[in-house]
Structure formats: structure tokens, C-alpha cells
Design a protein around this motif. Structure first.
Motif, PDB file in Angstrom:
ATOM      1  N   LYS A 120      22.204  -3.363  -3.647  1.00 27.46           N
ATOM      2  CA  LYS A 120      21.151  -3.267  -2.687  1.00 27.46           C
ATOM      3  C   LYS A 120      21.743  -2.461  -1.387  1.00 27.46           C
ATOM      4  CE  LYS A 120      18.537  -7.325  -2.083  1.00 27.46           C
ATOM      5  NZ  LYS A 120      17.213  -6.932  -1.935  1.00 27.46           N
ATOM      6  N   LYS A 121      22.934  -2.962  -0.862  1.00 25.35           N
ATOM      7  CA  LYS A 121      23.384  -2.098   0.093  1.00 25.35           C
ATOM      8  C   LYS A 121      23.766  -0.663  -0.167  1.00 25.35           C
ATOM      9  CE  LYS A 121      27.811  -2.649   2.686  1.00 25.35           C
ATOM     10  NZ  LYS A 121      28.923  -3.357   2.512  1.00 25.35           N
ATOM     11  N   PHE A 122      24.137  -0.442  -1.221  1.00 23.81           N
ATOM     12  CA  PHE A 122      24.012   1.060  -1.807  1.00 23.81           C
ATOM     13  C   PHE A 122      22.873   1.785  -1.502  1.00 23.81           C
ATOM     14  CE2 PHE A 122      24.071   4.159  -5.082  1.00 23.81           C
ATOM     15  CZ  PHE A 122      24.957   5.110  -4.918  1.00 23.81           C
ATOM     16  N   LEU A 123      21.848   1.243  -1.984  1.00 26.99           N
ATOM     17  CA  LEU A 123      20.795   1.952  -2.087  1.00 26.99           C
ATOM     18  C   LEU A 123      19.994   1.968  -0.570  1.00 26.99           C
ATOM     19  CD1 LEU A 123      18.986   0.364  -5.260  1.00 26.99           C
ATOM     20  CD2 LEU A 123      19.886   2.712  -4.897  1.00 26.99           C
ATOM     21  N   GLU A 124      20.378   0.806   0.000  1.00 24.03           N
ATOM     22  CA  GLU A 124      19.510   1.012   1.507  1.00 24.03           C
ATOM     23  C   GLU A 124      20.231   2.151   2.398  1.00 24.03           C
ATOM     24  OE1 GLU A 124      17.747  -0.975   3.244  1.00 24.03           O
ATOM     25  OE2 GLU A 124      17.630  -2.772   2.262  1.00 24.03           O
ATOM     26  N   LYS A 125      21.311   2.719   1.787  1.00 25.66           N
ATOM     27  CA  LYS A 125      21.764   4.060   2.667  1.00 25.66           C
ATOM     28  C   LYS A 125      21.326   5.331   1.930  1.00 25.66           C
ATOM     29  CE  LYS A 125      26.326   1.976   3.702  1.00 25.66           C
ATOM     30  NZ  LYS A 125      27.650   1.821   3.347  1.00 25.66           N
ATOM     31  N   GLY A 126      20.540   5.241   0.745  1.00 23.64           N
ATOM     32  CA  GLY A 126      19.934   6.600   0.306  1.00 23.64           C
ATOM     33  C   GLY A 126      20.228   6.382  -1.407  1.00 23.64           C
ATOM     34  N   PHE A 127      19.372   7.007  -1.986  1.00 26.13           N
ATOM     35  CA  PHE A 127      19.427   6.809  -3.538  1.00 26.13           C
ATOM     36  C   PHE A 127      20.330   8.281  -3.979  1.00 26.13           C
ATOM     37  CE2 PHE A 127      15.739   4.042  -5.329  1.00 26.13           C
ATOM     38  CZ  PHE A 127      15.950   3.437  -3.861  1.00 26.13           C
ATOM     39  N   GLU A 128      19.431   9.502  -4.297  1.00 26.46           N
ATOM     40  CA  GLU A 128      20.310  10.562  -4.841  1.00 26.46           C
ATOM     41  C   GLU A 128      21.033  11.084  -3.759  1.00 26.46           C
ATOM     42  OE1 GLU A 128      16.869  10.406  -4.283  1.00 26.46           O
ATOM     43  OE2 GLU A 128      16.359  12.240  -3.517  1.00 26.46           O
ATOM     44  N   VAL A 129      20.604  10.931  -2.532  1.00 23.05           N
ATOM     45  CA  VAL A 129      21.503  11.487  -1.406  1.00 23.05           C
ATOM     46  C   VAL A 129      21.362  10.532   0.034  1.00 23.05           C
ATOM     47  CG1 VAL A 129      19.253  12.839  -0.634  1.00 23.05           C
ATOM     48  CG2 VAL A 129      21.470  13.390   0.460  1.00 23.05           C
ATOM     49  N   THR A 130      22.356  10.247   0.580  1.00 27.04           N
ATOM     50  CA  THR A 130      22.311   9.350   1.682  1.00 27.04           C
ATOM     51  C   THR A 130      21.768   9.993   3.067  1.00 27.04           C
ATOM     52  OG1 THR A 130      24.615  10.176   2.456  1.00 27.04           O
ATOM     53  CG2 THR A 130      24.684   8.445   0.831  1.00 27.04           C
ATOM     54  N   ASP A 131      21.132   9.064   3.631  1.00 27.23           N
ATOM     55  CA  ASP A 131      20.335   9.360   4.886  1.00 27.23           C
ATOM     56  C   ASP A 131      21.556  10.276   5.903  1.00 27.23           C
ATOM     57  OD1 ASP A 131      18.191   9.177   6.041  1.00 27.23           O
ATOM     58  OD2 ASP A 131      18.878   7.828   7.755  1.00 27.23           O
ATOM     59  N   GLU A 132      22.670  10.055   5.664  1.00 27.24           N
ATOM     60  CA  GLU A 132      23.866  10.607   6.581  1.00 27.24           C
ATOM     61  C   GLU A 132      23.552  12.344   6.225  1.00 27.24           C
ATOM     62  OE1 GLU A 132      27.071   7.640   7.829  1.00 27.24           O
ATOM     63  OE2 GLU A 132      27.424   8.742   6.065  1.00 27.24           O
ATOM     64  N   VAL A 133      23.863  12.538   4.793  1.00 18.98           N
ATOM     65  CA  VAL A 133      24.017  14.034   4.347  1.00 18.98           C
ATOM     66  C   VAL A 133      22.621  14.645   4.433  1.00 18.98           C
ATOM     67  CG1 VAL A 133      24.277  15.469   2.470  1.00 18.98           C
ATOM     68  CG2 VAL A 133      26.035  13.591   2.922  1.00 18.98           C
ATOM     69  N   PHE A 134      21.760  13.798   4.351  1.00 16.50           N
ATOM     70  CA  PHE A 134      20.225  14.247   4.424  1.00 16.50           C
ATOM     71  C   PHE A 134      19.875  14.947   5.876  1.00 16.50           C
ATOM     72  CE2 PHE A 134      15.827  14.266   5.147  1.00 16.50           C
ATOM     73  CZ  PHE A 134      15.104  14.854   3.970  1.00 16.50           C
ATOM     74  N   ASN A 140      15.324  13.786  -7.067  1.00 19.53           N
ATOM     75  CA  ASN A 140      15.094  12.351  -6.903  1.00 19.53           C
ATOM     76  C   ASN A 140      15.512  11.781  -8.143  1.00 19.53           C
ATOM     77  OD1 ASN A 140      12.747  11.817  -8.277  1.00 19.53           O
ATOM     78  ND2 ASN A 140      11.851  13.181  -6.657  1.00 19.53           N
ATOM     79  N   TRP A 141      15.748  10.332  -8.377  1.00 25.01           N
ATOM     80  CA  TRP A 141      15.955   9.519  -9.511  1.00 25.01           C
ATOM     81  C   TRP A 141      14.886   8.839 -10.110  1.00 25.01           C
ATOM     82  CZ3 TRP A 141      20.739   6.646  -7.178  1.00 25.01           C
ATOM     83  CH2 TRP A 141      21.694   7.336  -7.004  1.00 25.01           C
ATOM     84  N   GLY A 142      13.539   9.375  -9.877  1.00 24.44           N
ATOM     85  CA  GLY A 142      12.371   8.763 -10.342  1.00 24.44           C
ATOM     86  C   GLY A 142      12.293   8.813 -11.915  1.00 24.44           C
ATOM     87  N   MET A 146      14.681  19.877  -2.758  1.00 27.06           N
ATOM     88  CA  MET A 146      13.309  20.510  -2.791  1.00 27.06           C
ATOM     89  C   MET A 146      12.370  19.439  -2.272  1.00 27.06           C
ATOM     90  SD  MET A 146      12.212  20.559  -6.781  1.00 27.06           S
ATOM     91  CE  MET A 146      13.727  22.072  -7.259  1.00 27.06           C
ATOM     92  N   LEU A 147      12.783  18.395  -2.233  1.00 29.56           N
ATOM     93  CA  LEU A 147      11.760  17.232  -1.979  1.00 29.56           C
ATOM     94  C   LEU A 147      10.528  16.797  -2.717  1.00 29.56           C
ATOM     95  CD1 LEU A 147      11.493  18.360   1.980  1.00 29.56           C
ATOM     96  CD2 LEU A 147      13.074  16.554   0.897  1.00 29.56           C
ATOM     97  N   PRO A 148      10.215  15.627  -2.867  1.00 30.39           N
ATOM     98  CA  PRO A 148      10.447  14.571  -2.029  1.00 30.39           C
ATOM     99  C   PRO A 148      11.955  13.963  -2.342  1.00 30.39           C
ATOM    100  CG  PRO A 148       9.093  14.061  -3.741  1.00 30.39           C
ATOM    101  CD  PRO A 148       9.247  15.256  -3.951  1.00 30.39           C
ATOM    102  N   ALA A 149      12.358  13.353  -1.260  1.00 29.17           N
ATOM    103  CA  ALA A 149      13.739  12.964  -1.159  1.00 29.17           C
ATOM    104  C   ALA A 149      13.753  11.316  -1.115  1.00 29.17           C
ATOM    105  CB  ALA A 149      14.833  13.608  -0.435  1.00 29.17           C
ATOM    106  N   THR A 150      14.726  10.544  -1.564  1.00 33.56           N
ATOM    107  CA  THR A 150      14.823   9.307  -1.255  1.00 33.56           C
ATOM    108  C   THR A 150      16.230   9.053  -0.587  1.00 33.56           C
ATOM    109  OG1 THR A 150      13.501   8.458  -3.299  1.00 33.56           O
ATOM    110  CG2 THR A 150      14.719   6.817  -2.086  1.00 33.56           C
TER     111      THR A 150
END
Ligand code: CP
Length: 377
Positions: free
Chosen positions: A331-345, A265-267, A306-310
Motif C-alpha cells: 500500500k505504501k509503495f503504491l501510494e508513491k506511484g505505480f510504474e513511475v513515482t510522483d517524484e520522478v514524474f 502503465n501497468w493496467g 506517453m501518458l496516461p500515467a499512474t
């Protein structure tokens, strides 16, 4: 290896052991997992107690230590607000813990402190994450790869760790790959903090510098792995797996040929949303999305986290950040995920949550081994 070979040993870092010893722990974890699935009584350590000394937040590691200890028939204490390290010397605390407990699980930032604890302790200590390494996580990842590819089927394959550097994760995976026999590529950005901040809007720059004054040294910002770590990893490869390769690059296209892709994650900085923005600028092009997975040119490539993921904006920290962003594209980019997109996750959720479950079996194996796995259930 003989049963009982780990008895009384600390488990602080992978490199303190040989690949054969680590392999023994993976095989023990696979055996303990099979037992658990068959609901075999695993209470081999009745009458013993585990101290879980956690100086940082945790979900998986804490739960895995606690459930493992309980499965083994042990008692547990979770300690996060004691006199340790503030009103009592490490030496005195370790004398107390050594008298009351049989094993310690520790999570904290400072690996040198963990090493000092180990010197003072007469009972084994297991590293549940420090800024040097996350060794129990690495065992869970390689146990997962055992299950995906067959025992040791990961050997000779390529592990790509992409995105954020600076924490212990890239180093941990590099050490694990060097010892278990996978090629390792680290793909990251070398962008400086000043450059990343300069790409924000004037208002965002102002808000950022209110939180992180200019010139503040920022731990973990640098993407590149320090030279001494790279030298160490090359030496490990030379010793154990000279046929494998180790590379670090900024080039996203180097993901080509990956069998396993992972990131973290990008925290950064604080929980305040504005402090995340420079990190997002820096690592945006390293997001693991379907386009990036296609660049592997390997239809069988898998993604681990390894989680936690965004992977979307559905948790409160991500929501807060996305809501605070003015730029509609970002905003649109981040809605789909940060370090990994929801799709790949979600495409890889079966691997990711298997990896999370395997935290328990591997931590149980390490706990049982350092207490002497010569006791049969
Ligand atoms: N992967 C991992 O260590 O998770 P936790 O921080 O939740 O323990």
C-alpha cells in the motif's frame, strides 16, 4: 524531399517509410508548431473533412487529431458507435467513408483490420494506435528529443524502455530508435502469470481466479518481445543504423548509461482492482523511481511517459486498487506511484507534457502531409 510526396499515402507504421521521410515529418511538425506559437492562420485544408474512427478510449490522440484538423480549417466527425465492423462489412464502410471524407484517423486493437481498411479505402488513413504500433506517438517523442537535444541531437544516445512488455509500446520505441539512430534497451520481466499469482495472499489468489479463471490466455502478459519482432528490429538497425545497439534483458542494472528512460502503465485485464495485482508483483522492481534514475549514472538522463500515467494514487482507478490492498508495505509503495513515482514524474513534467503537446504538432504534420502539403497557408 519534395512537398506533396506523402499525398494520398496511408500512415500505418513507421517502417513503411524511410528515416529521411520521417525526418521530413518531424521538420514539418517543428515548422507548424512555430507557426502556431506565432498565431499564424493554418487553415490550408478548408472544405476537407476528417473522420476520427475510435474503437478504444483516448485523450491525447483524439484531442490532437481534432484540434489539428480544426487548425487546418477542416471539419471532423468522431465516430465510436457505428455499424462499422459489426453490422456492415469493412469494405462497405470504407466505400462510404471514402465518399464522405478526405482522411481517416483510426484507433483500435487489430492492425490486420487497419491494413484491410487501408486496402479498401481510397483516402489516406492515419494509425492512432493499434496493437502493432503507435507511430504518431513516436513522432511526438522524437520531436521532443529534437527540442531537448537540438535537431537530431538524439543520434547515438541510449533509450531505455523499462517495465511492462506485451503491448505495442516497447516495439514502437524499438522501431523508432532503429530508424532515427538511437541505441535501444528493453528491460522487462519474464515472470509467468502463475508465478506472479502464487506470490499473492491466498484470499487475493481466490479473488483473482474468480475474475480470470486459471488457464485463461492473457494477451499482453508476456514481458519478452516476440522473436519475430526482435528479428525485424535487428534488420531495421542493420539497414539504417548498424552502429547502434539493441538489447533486451531482465537486469534492472542495465539502465546504466541511459539518456532517456521511458515506461508505460501497468493496467492489465479489467478495471477490477484485483486483476492488477499480478502485474504489480511482476513489474514492481522495474518502477521508475529516483533510485532507478540514479542507476543510469547519467545526471542528465530524462524520463518520458506517453501518458496516461499512474504516478500517485490520486485517480479513481488507482485509489480503488490501493484501498483494496491489505499488505501495508505494498500500500505504501503504491501510494508513491505505480510504474513511475510522483517524484520522478514531477522532476520530468516539463518533458512529459511537452511530449503530450507535441502529439498535436506531429499529428497535424502527418494530416497535412497525407492531404498534400503543397498547399501553402
Ligand atoms: N499516449 C496516448 O496515446 O494517449 P491517449 O490514449 O490518451 O490517446
Amino acid at each position: 524531399m519534395e512537398k506533396g510526396a506523402f499525398k494520398g499515402k496511408h500512415f500505418l507504421a513507421l517502417e513503411d517509410f524511410t528515416p529521411e521521410e520521417l525526418r521530413y515529418l518531424l521538420d514539418l511538425a517543428l515548422k507548424l508548431k512555430a507557426e502556431k506559437k506565432q498565431r499564424v492562420d493554418q487553415r490550408r485544408n478548408i472544405g476537407q473533412n476528417m473522420l476520427m474512427l475510435f474503437e478504444m478510449e483516448s485523450t491525447r490522440t483524439r484531442c490532437s487529431f481534432e484540434t489539428s484538423a480544426q487548425d487546418l480549417g477542416m471539419g471532423t466527425t468522431y465516430l465510436s458507435n457505428s455499424h462499422f465492423g459489426t453490422k456492415e462489412t469493412i469494405k462497405d464502410s470504407m466505400r462510404v467513408f471514402s465518399a464522405l471524407y478526405d482522411v481517416i484517423a483510426y484507433r483500435g486493437m487489430d492492425h490486420a483490420q487497419l491494413q484491410e481498411m487501408a486496402r479498401e479505402s481510397t483516402i489516406p488513413i492515419i494509425n492512432g494506435y493499434t496493437m502493432h504500433e503507435h507511430p504518431t506517438q513516436m513522432l511526438a517523442d522524437f520531436m521532443t528529443l529534437d527540442e531537448v537535444y537540438g535537431r537530431e541531437g538524439y543520434k547515438g544516445k541510449t533509450f531505455v524502455y523499462i517495465g511492462r512488455g506485451g503491448a505495442c509500446c516497447a516495439f514502437s520505441y524499438a522501431v523508432a530508435c532503429a530508424m532515427f539512430g538511437m541505441n535501444f534497451k528493453f528491460i522487462t520481466s519474464y515472470m509467468t502469470l502463475d508465478e506472479a499469482v502464487s506470490r499473492l495472499s491466498p484470499e487475493e489468489q481466490k479473488l483473482f481466479y474468480q475474475e480470470v479463471p486459471k488457464g485463461t490466455p492473457v494477451a499482453g502478459w508476456s514481458g519478452a518481445m516476440p522473436d519475430d519482432q526482435k528479428k525485424f528490429i535487428r534488420e531495421l538497425y542493420a539497414k539504417y543504423n548498424p552502429q547502434c545497439t539493441f538489447t533486451e534483458t531482465e537486469d534492472v542494472n542495465e539502465v546504466k548509461g541511459a539518456d532517456v528512460v521511458s515506461t508505460e502503465n501497468w493496467g492489465f485485464f479489467t478495471n477490477k482492482a484485483i486483476t492488477w495485482l499480478p502485474g504489480i508483483v511482476k513489474y514492481k522492481k522495474y518502477q521508475v523511481n529516483r533510485e532507478l534514475m540514479a542507476k543510469t549514472e547519467n545526471p542528465n538522463a530524462i524520463f518520458l511517459h506517453m501518458l496516461p500515467a499512474t504516478h500517485n494514487a490520486d485517480h479513481s482507478a488507482a485509489r480503488k486498487l490501493v484501498d483494496s490492498v491489505d499488505d501495508p508495505e505494498l500500500k505504501k509503495f503504491l501510494e508513491k506511484g505505480f510504474e513511475v513515482t510522483d517524484e520522478v514524474f514531477e522532476d520530468n513534467a516539463a518533458y512529459i507534457f511537452r511530449e503530450a503537446e507535441n502529439r498535436q504538432h506531429t499529428i497535424k504534420a502527418v494530416t497535412y502531409a497525407v492531404l498534400g502539403d503543397d498547399v501553402e497557408g
